[in-house]
Write a protein that holds these residues in place. Sequence first.
Motif, PDB file in Angstrom:
ATOM      1  N   ASP A 236       0.794  -1.228   0.000  1.00 35.89           N
ATOM      2  CA  ASP A 236       0.000   0.000   0.000  1.00 35.89           C
ATOM      3  C   ASP A 236       0.829   1.282   0.000  1.00 35.89           C
ATOM      4  N   ASP A 237       2.137   1.193  -0.280  1.00 35.00           N
ATOM      5  CA  ASP A 237       3.000   2.371  -0.289  1.00 35.00           C
ATOM      6  C   ASP A 237       2.844   3.098  -1.634  1.00 35.00           C
ATOM      7  N   ALA A 238       2.273   4.294  -1.594  1.00 32.51           N
ATOM      8  CA  ALA A 238       2.010   5.044  -2.821  1.00 32.51           C
ATOM      9  C   ALA A 238       3.288   5.448  -3.548  1.00 32.51           C
ATOM     10  N   GLY A 239       4.436   5.306  -2.890  1.00 30.68           N
ATOM     11  CA  GLY A 239       5.697   5.624  -3.539  1.00 30.68           C
ATOM     12  C   GLY A 239       6.187   4.533  -4.472  1.00 30.68           C
ATOM     13  N   ALA A 240       5.543   3.363  -4.461  1.00 32.90           N
ATOM     14  CA  ALA A 240       5.936   2.258  -5.326  1.00 32.90           C
ATOM     15  C   ALA A 240       5.265   2.384  -6.694  1.00 32.90           C
ATOM     16  N   ASP A 241       5.906   1.861  -7.723  1.00 32.77           N
ATOM     17  CA  ASP A 241       5.332   1.900  -9.071  1.00 32.77           C
ATOM     18  C   ASP A 241       4.018   1.134  -9.142  1.00 32.77           C
ATOM     19  N   PHE A 242       3.950   0.024  -8.410  1.00 29.21           N
ATOM     20  CA  PHE A 242       2.743  -0.801  -8.360  1.00 29.21           C
ATOM     21  C   PHE A 242       2.320  -0.940  -6.897  1.00 29.21           C
ATOM     22  N   HIS A 243       1.074  -0.621  -6.564  1.00 30.04           N
ATOM     23  CA  HIS A 243       0.617  -0.749  -5.182  1.00 30.04           C
ATOM     24  C   HIS A 243      -0.906  -0.789  -5.143  1.00 30.04           C
ATOM     25  N   ALA A 244      -1.445  -1.218  -4.003  1.00 32.80           N
ATOM     26  CA  ALA A 244      -2.888  -1.236  -3.786  1.00 32.80           C
ATOM     27  C   ALA A 244      -3.310   0.032  -3.060  1.00 32.80           C
ATOM     28  N   SER A 245      -4.512   0.508  -3.374  1.00 31.70           N
ATOM     29  CA  SER A 245      -5.081   1.652  -2.663  1.00 31.70           C
ATOM     30  C   SER A 245      -6.566   1.389  -2.437  1.00 31.70           C
ATOM     31  N   ASP A 246      -7.191   2.216  -1.598  1.00 34.15           N
ATOM     32  CA  ASP A 246      -8.611   2.060  -1.260  1.00 34.15           C
ATOM     33  C   ASP A 246      -8.906   0.597  -0.905  1.00 34.15           C
ATOM     34  N   ILE A 247      -8.132   0.077   0.046  1.00 39.25           N
ATOM     35  CA  ILE A 247      -8.204  -1.350   0.400  1.00 39.25           C
ATOM     36  C   ILE A 247      -9.375  -1.586   1.347  1.00 39.25           C
ATOM     37  N   ARG A 248     -10.225  -2.550   0.992  1.00 40.86           N
ATOM     38  CA  ARG A 248     -11.393  -2.900   1.808  1.00 40.86           C
ATOM     39  C   ARG A 248     -11.376  -4.395   2.081  1.00 40.86           C
ATOM     40  N   VAL A 249     -11.817  -4.788   3.273  1.00 36.58           N
ATOM     41  CA  VAL A 249     -11.846  -6.201   3.635  1.00 36.58           C
ATOM     42  C   VAL A 249     -13.222  -6.549   4.170  1.00 36.58           C
ATOM     43  N   ASP A 250     -13.766  -7.709   3.752  1.00 36.55           N
ATOM     44  CA  ASP A 250     -15.076  -8.113   4.252  1.00 36.55           C
ATOM     45  C   ASP A 250     -14.932  -8.966   5.512  1.00 36.55           C
ATOM     46  N   GLU A 251     -16.046  -9.464   6.042  1.00 38.23           N
ATOM     47  CA  GLU A 251     -16.035 -10.174   7.322  1.00 38.23           C
ATOM     48  C   GLU A 251     -15.334 -11.523   7.244  1.00 38.23           C
ATOM     49  N   CYS A 252     -15.087 -12.021   6.038  1.00 41.56           N
ATOM     50  CA  CYS A 252     -14.397 -13.309   5.876  1.00 41.56           C
ATOM     51  C   CYS A 252     -12.929 -13.144   5.502  1.00 41.56           C
ATOM     52  N   GLY A 253     -12.431 -11.904   5.472  1.00 42.33           N
ATOM     53  CA  GLY A 253     -11.026 -11.668   5.185  1.00 42.33           C
ATOM     54  C   GLY A 253     -10.684 -11.518   3.718  1.00 42.33           C
ATOM     55  N   TYR A 254     -11.688 -11.391   2.836  1.00 39.84           N
ATOM     56  CA  TYR A 254     -11.434 -11.210   1.404  1.00 39.84           C
ATOM     57  C   TYR A 254     -11.321  -9.720   1.086  1.00 39.84           C
ATOM     58  N   PHE A 255     -10.354  -9.395   0.237  1.00 35.57           N
ATOM     59  CA  PHE A 255     -10.010  -8.000  -0.007  1.00 35.57           C
ATOM     60  C   PHE A 255     -10.472  -7.516  -1.370  1.00 35.57           C
ATOM     61  N   THR A 256     -10.912  -6.264  -1.412  1.00 37.03           N
ATOM     62  CA  THR A 256     -11.158  -5.533  -2.653  1.00 37.03           C
ATOM     63  C   THR A 256     -10.272  -4.292  -2.612  1.00 37.03           C
ATOM     64  N   PHE A 257      -9.661  -3.940  -3.740  1.00 37.41           N
ATOM     65  CA  PHE A 257      -8.706  -2.834  -3.747  1.00 37.41           C
ATOM     66  C   PHE A 257      -8.561  -2.288  -5.160  1.00 37.41           C
ATOM     67  N   ASN A 258      -7.991  -1.118  -5.244  1.00 29.66           N
ATOM     68  CA  ASN A 258      -7.598  -0.546  -6.530  1.00 29.66           C
ATOM     69  C   ASN A 258      -6.126  -0.869  -6.766  1.00 29.66           C
ATOM     70  N   LEU A 259      -5.801  -1.343  -7.957  1.00 27.46           N
ATOM     71  CA  LEU A 259      -4.419  -1.665  -8.290  1.00 27.46           C
ATOM     72  C   LEU A 259      -3.827  -0.512  -9.098  1.00 27.46           C
ATOM     73  N   CYS A 260      -2.934   0.217  -8.458  1.00 26.41           N
ATOM     74  CA  CYS A 260      -2.321   1.388  -9.092  1.00 26.41           C
ATOM     75  C   CYS A 260      -1.036   0.982  -9.806  1.00 26.41           C
ATOM     76  N   HIS A 261      -0.872   1.452 -11.043  1.00 23.98           N
ATOM     77  CA  HIS A 261       0.320   1.132 -11.824  1.00 23.98           C
ATOM     78  C   HIS A 261       0.708   2.355 -12.641  1.00 23.98           C
ATOM     79  N   PRO A 262       1.890   2.378 -13.257  1.00 22.35           N
ATOM     80  CA  PRO A 262       2.358   3.608 -13.914  1.00 22.35           C
ATOM     81  C   PRO A 262       1.437   4.153 -15.001  1.00 22.35           C
ATOM     82  N   SER A 263       0.605   3.280 -15.590  1.00 19.91           N
ATOM     83  CA  SER A 263      -0.265   3.737 -16.683  1.00 19.91           C
ATOM     84  C   SER A 263      -1.695   3.994 -16.247  1.00 19.91           C
ATOM     85  N   GLY A 264      -1.998   3.809 -14.963  1.00 12.78           N
ATOM     86  CA  GLY A 264      -3.364   4.056 -14.528  1.00 12.78           C
ATOM     87  C   GLY A 264      -3.757   3.259 -13.305  1.00 12.78           C
TER      88      GLY A 264
END
Length: 452
Positions: A236-264
Amino acid sequence: MRYSNIYFIGIGGIGMSAIARYFKFKGFGVGGYDKTPSELTLALEKEGIAVHYEDRPDLIPTDTENTLVVYTPAIPQDLKEMVHVRENGYTLMKRAQVLGELTRMGLQRCLAVSGTHGKTTTSTLLAHIFTSSGEGCSAFLGGISKNYDSNLLMSHSPAVVVEADEFDRSFHQLTPEISVITAMDADHLDIYGDLEHVEESFRKFASLTTGTVIAKIGLPISAKDTSARLMSYSYDDAGADFHASDIRVDECGYFTFNLCHPSGVIADCRLGVPGWVNVENAVAASAIALCYGLAPTKIKAALATFKGVKRRFDIHVNRPGLAYIDDYAHHPNELSSAISSIREIFPGRKLTAVFQPHLYTRTRDFADEFAQALSKVDKLILLDIYPAREEPIPGVTSETIFGKVTAPQKVLLKKEELMDYLSHEDIDILITFGAGNIDRFIPEITRMLESR
């Protein structure tokens, strides 16, 4: 390859068995030796590969000119079969040498995942992304993919996914186009001696990469270590070329996130396996896929259908008031990450961990770190050391760790005592850890807990 027979000494290893399957698929005569039967060796036998469990040189093909012998460094050099092939003119190659040759054949594009932990899940997820996307790949994996029930995938695609093993500097046999480095922790100190030499070995691996190196942010590697393009990834470090943001976790431990990369950004990725550490692995695998040129929409779809890897945060029982997870973790940092993920999925629950230390040298070198990681559980059940390739070291036992553990409850058991002990134990969340033969207990533990 000019050989008609490929003979494996140590055929039951996870990496060896994948190469054995490859050669069988290609029509070679394949057989080999391993010390004991296992789920893997029985699967090989069902596929028509001859496997035996006695040290029998007479069972090795006698045609020395047309037989290649592949061996793993974990095999004792005084094994009668090893002595026989050395003395009788066979061509011998380490598993890593053979893997390196296979990835350089034809117009193949090698995609390698290295690191002292995280590489099995990351490489297996990468192989799934390529397969699910329709691009396809061949893959030599260090674990059994739950999507494909195999550690080998075959395809006519030029992409070859490889788990790059640092043990014995094996990954120096590879020349990847794109590589990932997940971690550079002190490990295999029986080979490397100290952390400095571990890091030096990974930098050598980076120098062998021809296109792009994607290293976890913060690792001691720089542009001067490789002629390839150097990029970074993070949970989740925004300084990395590839990272997760807006990370959400449900009650069973499954994650939804935005995958940030150099092109979008690839928005609202949902990962098919739980745990924050798997989000980090997903970022790394997706980074390779993006650099290769796969479509973001196909990467997103593949992440959602990934089922995981056997023995990597592998959930066997999960119902209200009772859960059982198995994990291959055998290094302190792996244990800490897994325990942290479990705490996030099951907050406030009692966590009981069974740990089988792997190797006398690793126990000696990291006793304090093991104790610190294992002290984070509510109850520790510590088993004897699994020696693997090593002879005992005087004064090094599981008690070396046990005495330093500060968990609220702890008990030291022989492996043979485990099932009887667990049958009388009040279990809320149970996890079994280790890279030895603790996996033999998984079916029995699962049956026992499911019957409660």
